[in-house]
Design a protein around this motif. Structure first.
Motif, PDB file in Angstrom:
ATOM      1  N   ALA A 129       0.821  -1.210   0.000  1.00  0.00           N
ATOM      2  CA  ALA A 129       0.000   0.000   0.000  1.00  0.00           C
ATOM      3  C   ALA A 129       0.858   1.264   0.000  1.00  0.00           C
ATOM      4  N   ASN A 130       1.990   1.241   0.690  1.00  0.00           N
ATOM      5  CA  ASN A 130       2.863   2.415   0.717  1.00  0.00           C
ATOM      6  C   ASN A 130       3.405   2.722  -0.671  1.00  0.00           C
ATOM      7  N   LYS A 136       0.974   6.854  -6.768  1.00  0.00           N
ATOM      8  CA  LYS A 136      -0.182   7.713  -7.054  1.00  0.00           C
ATOM      9  C   LYS A 136       0.194   9.186  -6.886  1.00  0.00           C
ATOM     10  N   LEU A 137       0.956   9.486  -5.836  1.00  0.00           N
ATOM     11  CA  LEU A 137       1.375  10.865  -5.606  1.00  0.00           C
ATOM     12  C   LEU A 137       2.330  11.366  -6.686  1.00  0.00           C
ATOM     13  N   THR A 142      -0.611   2.775 -11.113  1.00  0.00           N
ATOM     14  CA  THR A 142      -0.696   1.792 -10.043  1.00  0.00           C
ATOM     15  C   THR A 142      -1.578   0.660 -10.543  1.00  0.00           C
ATOM     16  N   ASP A 143      -0.986  -0.492 -10.703  1.00  0.00           N
ATOM     17  CA  ASP A 143      -1.702  -1.622 -11.281  1.00  0.00           C
ATOM     18  C   ASP A 143      -1.637  -2.813 -10.343  1.00  0.00           C
TER      19      ASP A 143
END
Length: 166
Positions: A129-130, A136-137, A142-143
């Motif tokens: 998740a990190n 994303k940022l 993100t896949d």
């Protein structure tokens, strides 16, 4: 939408796998304790072979990817054997997040359960998740391949998972 999908995932192991590996480790520890108490060369050689087999299964299971391909008619699964599921036979799809807690950390996972009338296929994948938030940022893609497979199957079968049912 596309007519086929192919993904490779490295399994994070299901409950059965973790349980069998724990039992195997326990048996090896008991074997070693017995070997220390009643030493013989035959027992030592058999212990080394069993330990090598245990480590081989552990490494092979983690390193060999699961290959899942699906088209508009069927889903093919390959990982130490193969399984074919017709999309028309799928009765239920469940895709859900869950956490695995250890002594010092918690790991996020996603589980995809594909249920037919007489069989089921459960796929697990670990999710960082990190790393996803960092990507994303930074506006990077993100896949999560397992979610792509779920979306594909949901579209082709018309089924969806309602996590409130679980």
């Amino acid at each position: 939408m596309e007519d086929s999908i192919s993904i490779k995932i490295h399994s994070s192991g299901g409950e059965l796998y973790r349980m069998l590996m724990g039992i195997g480790c326990f048996v090896l520890i008991l074997w070693l304790a017995f070997l220390i108490h009643a030493f013989s060369w035959g027992m030592l050689i058999s212990f080394i072979l069993a330990l090598g087999a245990y480590i081989g299964v552990l490494v092979a299971y983690e390193k060999v990817p699961q290959v899942i391909t699906a088209d508009t008619e069927k889903l093919n699964y390959k990982h130490f054997g193969s399984k074919t599921i017709m999309l028309s036979d799928i009765k239920r799809l469940v895709c859900e997040p869950y956490s695995v807690r250890t002594r010092y950390d918690t790991f996020q996972h996603i589980r995809l359960l594909i249920v037919t009338a007489d069989d089921e296929l459960e796929l697990h994948v670990s999710v960082d998740a990190n790393k996803m938030l960092e990507n994303k940022l930074q506006s990077k893609e993100t896949d999560i391949p397992l979610i792509r497979l779920y979306e594909f199957l949901k579209d082709k079968t018309g089924l969806y998972s309602d996590i409130s049912e679980i």
